[in-house]
Enzyme design. Sequence first.
Site, short mmCIF file in Angstrom:
data_model
loop_
_atom_site.label_atom_id
_atom_site.label_comp_id
_atom_site.label_asym_id
_atom_site.label_seq_id
_atom_site.Cartn_x
_atom_site.Cartn_y
_atom_site.Cartn_z
N GLU A 288 0.88 -1.18 0.00
CA GLU A 288 0.00 0.00 0.00
C GLU A 288 0.91 1.21 0.00
OE1 GLU A 288 -3.48 0.00 2.21
OE2 GLU A 288 -3.30 -2.08 2.83
N CYS A 322 -1.68 9.05 3.90
CA CYS A 322 -1.70 8.61 2.50
C CYS A 322 -2.99 9.10 1.86
CB CYS A 322 -1.61 7.10 2.43
SG CYS A 322 -2.89 6.26 3.35
P1 NDP Z 1 9.04 4.80 3.55
O1 NDP Z 1 8.73 4.06 2.30
O2 NDP Z 1 10.22 5.69 3.58
O3 NDP Z 1 9.26 3.75 4.75
C1 NDP Z 1 8.31 2.76 5.04
C2 NDP Z 1 9.01 1.59 5.70
O4 NDP Z 1 9.90 0.98 4.77
C3 NDP Z 1 9.86 1.99 6.90
O5 NDP Z 1 9.75 1.01 7.91
C4 NDP Z 1 11.26 2.00 6.33
O6 NDP Z 1 12.27 1.81 7.29
C5 NDP Z 1 11.17 0.81 5.39
N1 NDP Z 1 12.20 0.75 4.36
C6 NDP Z 1 12.98 1.74 3.86
N2 NDP Z 1 13.80 1.25 2.90
C7 NDP Z 1 13.52 -0.06 2.77
C8 NDP Z 1 14.01 -1.11 1.95
N3 NDP Z 1 14.96 -0.91 1.03
N4 NDP Z 1 13.49 -2.34 2.09
C9 NDP Z 1 12.51 -2.58 2.99
N5 NDP Z 1 12.02 -1.63 3.80
C10 NDP Z 1 12.50 -0.39 3.70
O7 NDP Z 1 7.69 5.57 3.94
P2 NDP Z 1 7.42 6.53 5.20
O8 NDP Z 1 7.68 5.79 6.46
O9 NDP Z 1 8.09 7.83 5.00
O10 NDP Z 1 5.83 6.72 5.10
C11 NDP Z 1 5.22 7.65 4.27
C12 NDP Z 1 4.73 6.99 2.99
O11 NDP Z 1 3.80 5.96 3.30
C13 NDP Z 1 3.95 7.95 2.09
O12 NDP Z 1 4.34 7.74 0.77
C14 NDP Z 1 2.50 7.54 2.32
O13 NDP Z 1 1.65 7.88 1.25
C15 NDP Z 1 2.63 6.07 2.50
N6 NDP Z 1 1.47 5.50 3.20
C16 NDP Z 1 0.56 4.76 2.49
C17 NDP Z 1 -0.58 4.26 3.10
C18 NDP Z 1 -1.57 3.43 2.35
O14 NDP Z 1 -2.41 2.79 2.98
N7 NDP Z 1 -1.54 3.41 1.03
C19 NDP Z 1 -0.85 4.55 4.52
C20 NDP Z 1 0.18 5.32 5.17
C21 NDP Z 1 1.30 5.78 4.52
P3 NDP Z 1 13.08 3.08 7.91
O15 NDP Z 1 12.06 3.91 8.61
O16 NDP Z 1 14.06 2.44 8.81
O17 NDP Z 1 13.70 3.79 6.74
#
Ligand code: NDP
Length: 468
Positions: A288, A322
């Site tokens: 998502e 989001c």
């Molecule tokens: P990120 O994509 O930056 O991070 C999400 C998670 O992925 C974190 O736990 C992060 O860890 C981890 N991560 C980062 N790099 C990797 C990798 N290479 N492999 C696996 N995991 C990884 O998103 P944000 O946390 O900044 O959240 C905001 C985003 O989430 C926005 O784009 C928003 O639209 C979306 N979102 C979507 C929703 C939906 O239902 N569609 C709901 C809520 C948010 P770490 O923090 O350690 O970097």
Amino acid sequence: MMDLDEFQNERLTDFSAADRKQEMQQAIQGVRRQLGNEYEIVIGGERFRSNEKFNSINPSLSGEIVGVFQKGSQALADKAVASANEAFEKWSRISATERVKYLIAVSRIMKERRLELASWMVIEVGKSWVEADADVAEASDFCEFYARQMLRLSAPQPSVRVEFEKNAMSYIPLGVVIVVTPWNFPLAILSGMTFAAIVSGNTAIMKPSSDSPAVAAQLMNIFEEAELPPGVVNLLTGSGSEIGDTLVDNPRTRLVAFTGSKEVGLRINERAAKHRNGQIWIKKVIAEMGGKNAIVVDEGADLAAAATGVAAAAFGYQGQKCSACSRVIVVKSVYDEFVQKLQEETRTLIYEGSVEQPEVNFGPVINERAQESIMAYIEIGRREGKLLMGGEKGSSEGYFVQPTIFSDVSPQALIAKEEIFGPVLVVIRADHFDSAIDIANQTDYGLTGSVYTRDRKRVERAIQEFHV
Ligand code: NDP
């Protein structure tokens, strides 16, 4: 078979009641007394420390450490998958009813600790009281809803009857699920994806956002308090860019449940599709991702209601949802009047400040990087549109950005195309309803959207043609 009452959404807490307000203030003080504690990684019920640590920071007071966390290594990531895989052997054989009982126990504890959990979110991710309370309500809703869904799914399923054959259809668990989550719904999203995994007989590794590990540690405590068998849920904190690939690539990983940015989601999808040595199945991915959501305001719409709805959707939790509205597309005959009302509504609805105060509904953005990125978009916006309000950083104690509105923005502008993930709203003019829907669809994303109109036929058309 186990019987549960019909599912109902949790009601939100009414903080206008004096005793609720006082309870929340006490809960915040209770969390404050725990700030700065160190937390461990939990694998197979055992606790692990690593040499490298990281801090979770209060975004409202950037000098304040919420907690100290372990940076998970690749070795610990592999250990977590091995442990979850071992726990799967037993957990997958436990009846669905037993698994549902654990979920109901988790939900009960969440409800008991509701204001405490909300307080963690106020302090760790800058949610207002109401937003934080709603996050806990959503988390326990996931518990209750998935528990009931599991009872439905574990009942005999319809299958084709063929003479002289005995056919049956049932759902089976897969194995190890990696749950990778963002910080903006630090309890609800982490809970929802983990509950779904375990209630259906899988085991899970929670890899929470590095901006909200303290909330994840609270959830891990709740699983332990509910006496979930060790290894069914594991907690691995650390940088996603350092351990994410290891978790995704591991041949024992069966499913990755991800919520976060499009960039990371697509990377996971691509890597998970590659077959690895020792892997005997095809991995599944649930991803998502981001949004660039639009609200369309049609001629003849109730403009006051539209202005209230847009202001709330754009600036609730500082636009960091989001589902936040980041584009409002207004039919030209009502454009000027709507823009006027939108500014008035935003000024009346939004109270900026410290989210530890009950009346404040607009706090900081999550961290310095987000603040800088949003300010960079605002600079671009100054060239691409007309700045109506905001546009500056707020109080220097934390990572604040004012609620910002740009009008007269082209649908092709960068600020109308890219996900800013902060309190920045663009207003776009459309010639008529048809072109408004067309503009609304001109984005790489397709998450949520709304239409304000009084014309039933247009509602029907939006349902068909607005791709959200
Ligand atoms: P990120 O994509 O930056 O991070 C999400 C998670 O992925 C974190 O736990 C992060 O860890 C981890 N991560 C980062 N790099 C990797 C990798 N290479 N492999 C696996 N995991 C990884 O998103 P944000 O946390 O900044 O959240 C905001 C985003 O989430 C926005 O784009 C928003 O639209 C979306 N979102 C979507 C929703 C939906 O239902 N569609 C709901 C809520 C948010 P770490 O923090 O350690 O970097």
